[in-house]
Motif scaffolding. Structure first.
Motif, short mmCIF file in Angstrom:
data_model
loop_
_atom_site.label_atom_id
_atom_site.label_comp_id
_atom_site.label_asym_id
_atom_site.label_seq_id
_atom_site.Cartn_x
_atom_site.Cartn_y
_atom_site.Cartn_z
N ALA A 57 -8.68 11.19 -0.10
CA ALA A 57 -8.29 11.04 1.29
C ALA A 57 -9.01 9.92 2.03
O ALA A 57 -8.55 9.52 3.09
N PHE A 58 -10.12 9.39 1.52
CA PHE A 58 -10.92 8.45 2.29
C PHE A 58 -10.90 7.05 1.70
O PHE A 58 -10.89 6.87 0.48
N GLY A 59 -10.90 6.07 2.61
CA GLY A 59 -10.89 4.67 2.21
C GLY A 59 -12.22 4.23 1.63
O GLY A 59 -13.27 4.79 1.94
N GLU A 60 -12.15 3.20 0.77
CA GLU A 60 -13.36 2.65 0.14
C GLU A 60 -13.35 1.12 0.20
O GLU A 60 -14.00 0.48 -0.62
N THR A 61 -12.60 0.53 1.11
CA THR A 61 -12.44 -0.92 1.15
C THR A 61 -13.76 -1.63 1.43
O THR A 61 -14.53 -1.23 2.29
N SER A 62 -14.00 -2.69 0.64
CA SER A 62 -15.21 -3.48 0.79
C SER A 62 -14.90 -4.92 0.37
O SER A 62 -14.15 -5.12 -0.59
N PRO A 63 -15.37 -5.93 1.05
CA PRO A 63 -16.31 -5.98 2.17
C PRO A 63 -15.64 -5.60 3.49
O PRO A 63 -14.47 -5.19 3.50
N HIS A 64 -16.36 -5.80 4.59
CA HIS A 64 -15.89 -5.36 5.90
C HIS A 64 -14.77 -6.24 6.45
O HIS A 64 -14.00 -5.80 7.30
N ALA A 65 -14.67 -7.50 5.96
CA ALA A 65 -13.64 -8.41 6.44
C ALA A 65 -13.29 -9.41 5.33
O ALA A 65 -14.17 -9.88 4.61
N PHE A 66 -11.99 -9.68 5.17
CA PHE A 66 -11.51 -10.68 4.22
C PHE A 66 -10.03 -10.90 4.48
O PHE A 66 -9.39 -10.16 5.22
N GLN A 67 -9.48 -11.94 3.88
CA GLN A 67 -8.05 -12.21 4.01
C GLN A 67 -7.33 -11.60 2.82
O GLN A 67 -7.70 -11.83 1.67
N LEU A 68 -6.29 -10.83 3.11
CA LEU A 68 -5.45 -10.21 2.07
C LEU A 68 -4.07 -10.85 2.11
O LEU A 68 -3.41 -10.84 3.15
N GLU A 69 -3.67 -11.43 0.98
CA GLU A 69 -2.33 -12.02 0.88
C GLU A 69 -1.41 -11.03 0.17
O GLU A 69 -1.82 -10.39 -0.79
N LEU A 70 -0.18 -10.93 0.64
CA LEU A 70 0.79 -9.99 0.07
C LEU A 70 2.02 -10.74 -0.41
O LEU A 70 2.53 -11.63 0.27
N PHE A 71 2.49 -10.36 -1.60
CA PHE A 71 3.70 -10.93 -2.20
C PHE A 71 4.58 -9.77 -2.65
O PHE A 71 4.08 -8.69 -2.94
#
Length: 198
Positions: A57-71
């Protein structure tokens, strides 16, 4: 509105990598075509979705900020060899965690690319349900491969034995019993390749 279709959680998972020194790429595959309305990057410690067991149920995203590109894989162009750019999200766990495509995205797969070590992503939208009889019954089995009767093979071989102008390699006769008679071996292997025509 009666025409609105409610969105549902189509995908939720966490992708983990050893290092953020390289651009990491992850692929999301859907079992059927979907219309994506929203992609959320779930920050660490934030509950991703209300109806999930606590271990997922809980997020684990790391680092706190970055650019995510989606295709995305455009299912309306099935012969296209590449994924099409959907857009990018300047992820910041305190400001920006939601990406919404500008139009309808009909796809069966997403590619996520960015400088992250861990990415918890939730994809929302609607799954395409087939409206035909395909959902009720499985597709028919493929037809059996054509079987050739053994008769024409014998005829072809007999015709070849009568024909002096054969331009291909002669067919090898089926081995019967021992290949070499008792006694000394034949002097050369090339003699075995020749088939004598009577």
């Amino acid at each position: 509105m009666a025409g609105d279709i409610t969105t549902e959680l189509l995908f939720l998972d966490t992708f983990k990598h050893q290092s953020a020194e390289l651009t990491n790429v992850d692929v999301v595959r859907f079992p059927c075509g979907v219309l994506i309305t929203e992609v959320r990057v779930i920050p660490p410690g934030i509950k991703a979705h209300s109806n999930l067991p606590d271990n997922r149920a809980f997020g684990e995203t790391s680092p706190h900020a970055f650019q995510l590109e989606l295709f995305f894989n455009n299912v309306t162009k099935p012969n296209s060899p590449t994924f099409h750019r959907l857009g990018s999200l300047e992820y910041d766990e305190n400001k920006s965690i939601v990406f919404r495509p500008s139009g309808k995205v009909n796809t069966d797969g997403l590619v996520l690319r960015g400088w992250y070590t861990s990415l918890t992503v939730a994809v929302y939208g609607t799954a395409e349900r087939s409206h035909g009889h395909d959902q009720d019954s499985p597709p028919p089995p493929p037809p059996p491969p054509p079987q050739q009767p053994s008769g024409p093979k014998r005829i072809i071989k007999q015709e070849w034995e009568k024909d002096d102008q054969y331009n291909g390699s002669p067919p090898r006769p089926a081995p019967r019993g021992p290949r070499t008679p008792p006694g000394p071996p034949p002097p050369d292997d090339d003699d075995e390749e020749q088939v004598q025509v009577t």
